[in-house]
Each structure stands twice: as structure tokens, then as C-alpha cells.
Design a protein around this motif. Sequence first.
Motif, PDB file in Angstrom:
ATOM      1  N   ILE A  22     -16.660 -19.749  56.129  1.00 48.36           N
ATOM      2  CA  ILE A  22     -15.853 -20.925  55.794  1.00 48.36           C
ATOM      3  C   ILE A  22     -16.039 -21.196  54.312  1.00 48.36           C
ATOM      4  N   SER A  23     -14.959 -21.126  53.569  1.00 50.69           N
ATOM      5  CA  SER A  23     -14.987 -21.316  52.118  1.00 50.69           C
ATOM      6  C   SER A  23     -14.164 -22.552  51.779  1.00 50.69           C
ATOM      7  N   GLU A  24     -14.841 -23.602  51.331  1.00 48.35           N
ATOM      8  CA  GLU A  24     -14.163 -24.888  51.134  1.00 48.35           C
ATOM      9  C   GLU A  24     -14.416 -25.476  49.751  1.00 48.35           C
ATOM     10  N   ASN A  25     -13.403 -26.126  49.223  1.00 49.47           N
ATOM     11  CA  ASN A  25     -13.546 -27.016  48.074  1.00 49.47           C
ATOM     12  C   ASN A  25     -13.814 -28.395  48.654  1.00 49.47           C
ATOM     13  N   VAL A  26     -14.885 -29.045  48.182  1.00 50.64           N
ATOM     14  CA  VAL A  26     -15.300 -30.299  48.797  1.00 50.64           C
ATOM     15  C   VAL A  26     -15.870 -31.236  47.727  1.00 50.64           C
ATOM     16  N   THR A  27     -15.615 -32.534  47.869  1.00 47.64           N
ATOM     17  CA  THR A  27     -16.208 -33.513  46.970  1.00 47.64           C
ATOM     18  C   THR A  27     -17.654 -33.770  47.375  1.00 47.64           C
ATOM     19  N   LEU A  28     -18.377 -34.493  46.543  1.00 53.05           N
ATOM     20  CA  LEU A  28     -19.776 -34.809  46.851  1.00 53.05           C
ATOM     21  C   LEU A  28     -19.931 -35.530  48.178  1.00 53.05           C
ATOM     22  N   ASP A  29     -18.934 -36.343  48.537  1.00 52.32           N
ATOM     23  CA  ASP A  29     -19.021 -37.083  49.793  1.00 52.32           C
ATOM     24  C   ASP A  29     -18.320 -36.364  50.950  1.00 52.32           C
ATOM     25  N   GLY A  30     -18.073 -35.076  50.789  1.00 53.52           N
ATOM     26  CA  GLY A  30     -17.591 -34.257  51.892  1.00 53.52           C
ATOM     27  C   GLY A  30     -16.099 -34.263  52.147  1.00 53.52           C
ATOM     28  N   VAL A  31     -15.300 -34.842  51.246  1.00 52.97           N
ATOM     29  CA  VAL A  31     -13.846 -34.890  51.445  1.00 52.97           C
ATOM     30  C   VAL A  31     -13.228 -33.535  51.094  1.00 52.97           C
ATOM     31  N   VAL A  32     -12.362 -33.058  51.974  1.00 52.97           N
ATOM     32  CA  VAL A  32     -11.625 -31.818  51.741  1.00 52.97           C
ATOM     33  C   VAL A  32     -10.119 -32.066  51.644  1.00 52.97           C
ATOM     34  N   GLN A  33      -9.693 -33.243  51.976  1.00 55.75           N
ATOM     35  CA  GLN A  33      -8.269 -33.573  52.038  1.00 55.75           C
ATOM     36  C   GLN A  33      -7.648 -33.733  50.647  1.00 55.75           C
ATOM     37  N   ASP A  34      -6.474 -33.190  50.488  1.00 58.16           N
ATOM     38  CA  ASP A  34      -5.601 -33.412  49.339  1.00 58.16           C
ATOM     39  C   ASP A  34      -6.231 -33.085  47.984  1.00 58.16           C
ATOM     40  N   PRO A  35      -6.843 -31.919  47.836  1.00 57.20           N
ATOM     41  CA  PRO A  35      -7.497 -31.611  46.561  1.00 57.20           C
ATOM     42  C   PRO A  35      -6.530 -31.522  45.379  1.00 57.20           C
ATOM     43  N   THR A  36      -5.290 -31.135  45.620  1.00 56.29           N
ATOM     44  CA  THR A  36      -4.335 -30.993  44.517  1.00 56.29           C
ATOM     45  C   THR A  36      -3.353 -32.153  44.421  1.00 56.29           C
ATOM     46  N   GLY A  37      -3.469 -33.136  45.304  1.00 55.87           N
ATOM     47  CA  GLY A  37      -2.594 -34.305  45.244  1.00 55.87           C
ATOM     48  C   GLY A  37      -1.249 -34.127  45.912  1.00 55.87           C
ATOM     49  N   ASP A  38      -1.003 -32.977  46.532  1.00 53.18           N
ATOM     50  CA  ASP A  38       0.291 -32.697  47.170  1.00 53.18           C
ATOM     51  C   ASP A  38       0.593 -33.609  48.347  1.00 53.18           C
ATOM     52  N   GLU A  39      -0.450 -34.137  48.996  1.00 52.91           N
ATOM     53  CA  GLU A  39      -0.245 -34.976  50.177  1.00 52.91           C
ATOM     54  C   GLU A  39       0.023 -36.431  49.816  1.00 52.91           C
ATOM     55  N   GLY A  40      -0.212 -36.803  48.575  1.00 54.43           N
ATOM     56  CA  GLY A  40       0.053 -38.177  48.146  1.00 54.43           C
ATOM     57  C   GLY A  40      -0.828 -39.215  48.795  1.00 54.43           C
ATOM     58  N   THR A  41      -2.099 -38.874  49.023  1.00 54.60           N
ATOM     59  CA  THR A  41      -2.990 -39.806  49.707  1.00 54.60           C
ATOM     60  C   THR A  41      -3.496 -40.930  48.801  1.00 54.60           C
ATOM     61  N   GLY A  42      -3.319 -40.778  47.506  1.00 54.58           N
ATOM     62  CA  GLY A  42      -3.850 -41.761  46.570  1.00 54.58           C
ATOM     63  C   GLY A  42      -5.285 -41.475  46.187  1.00 54.58           C
TER      64      GLY A  42
END
Length: 189
Positions: free
Chosen positions: A6-26
Motif C-alpha cells: 500500500i503506497s499512500e500520500n498522507v498528511t501528518l494526521d492521516g488524511v488521504v482525501q483530496d490531495p490535489t484539490g480535485d474533490e473540492g473538499t476545502g
Amino acid sequence: MGKIIISENVTLDGVVQDPTGDEGTGRGSWFTWIGDRDREAWAKVEYEEALGAEALLMGRRTHAYFLRRGWASRTGEWADRLRSLPKYVVSSSALEGDGWGETTVLAGIEEIAKLKEEVSGEIVVYGSAQLVHTLIERDLADELRLMTYPFVAGAGERLFPGTSEIKPTRLTGTRTVGDGLALLTYELG
């Protein structure tokens, strides 16, 4: 027997969602906040990983994301390598031809276990949070490679939202990537 990585880009707090902003999550686009040196170093690590892979495994949404981002027609060694790898997409529906090389649809977890038996070498999973949850829960994943970004997103889908029991890991590697990224490697089980 294959190893599921499993190869993931992840923030310090474990978020993997919307790394490039394509989902518009804010809360997305944290991937785009890194500098050029970090991005170049990241791309080198990802290319090296692709060279060691025998296959790619992903969920339907991640597969569609790669196609939207133009990976089927990109040029360069990394793109060529990804195009040459067999791709296995977990989906309950058929996929249309995508021009991204050999792609096989897997209907469920039993087919993933069978794939692991048939492929010798690394089967790399990019993105695919829902699939990753299942792989970890069913003890099918062998290794985690977490490219950790120096940001706290504060909200968003996390890599580990919950498991039915404790899943032991063993740290097998740490590597600074560029100026601000850390690649953490864990063996599962």
C-alpha cells in the motif's frame, strides 16, 4: 506469491482525501503545497517504486482519477512504466477500454487473494482508500509505504478510519524525501 504494497500520500494526521484539490473538499490540495525540490524527490521515489512493481491494484475511483489526470497518454519513463504494468481494478461493474495498457476487473476480495497467489513480486496499491481499508481488515496487505506530508489537514477521510482489532506493524524504513517529506515503511502482520 505476491506482496501487496500500500503506497499512500498522507498528511501528518492521516488524511488521504483530496490531495490535489480535485474533490473540492476545502481541505484538499495539500499535495500541491510542497516545493519543487520535494516534488522532484517525490517523483523519483514513485518512479523507483514503479520499477520494482509487477502489477498495480486499485479501486474504480482511483483508476478513474489516473485516467482523468492523463496517465494513459503521458510521456516519460514513469508514465511508460505504469502503462506497461498490468492493472487490476476492483469494481462491481465493467470498465470501458481506457488505453492505459492491460486492465483486468476484479469483482471482490476472493479475486484479490487469488491475484496475490498468482503474481510473484510487488502488487502496488495507489490511493484507493476504501480498498485499502478492506485489504488491511482482511490481512491481505503486506507493507505500508506512507509518504508523509508536513501538514495537518484537520478533517477528511483518513487512511485508518477504524479496524475490528489492533493490526500490528513493524517499522522497516524511514527516509527523508526532498526537504520536507518523510517516507515511512511498515511491515504488516
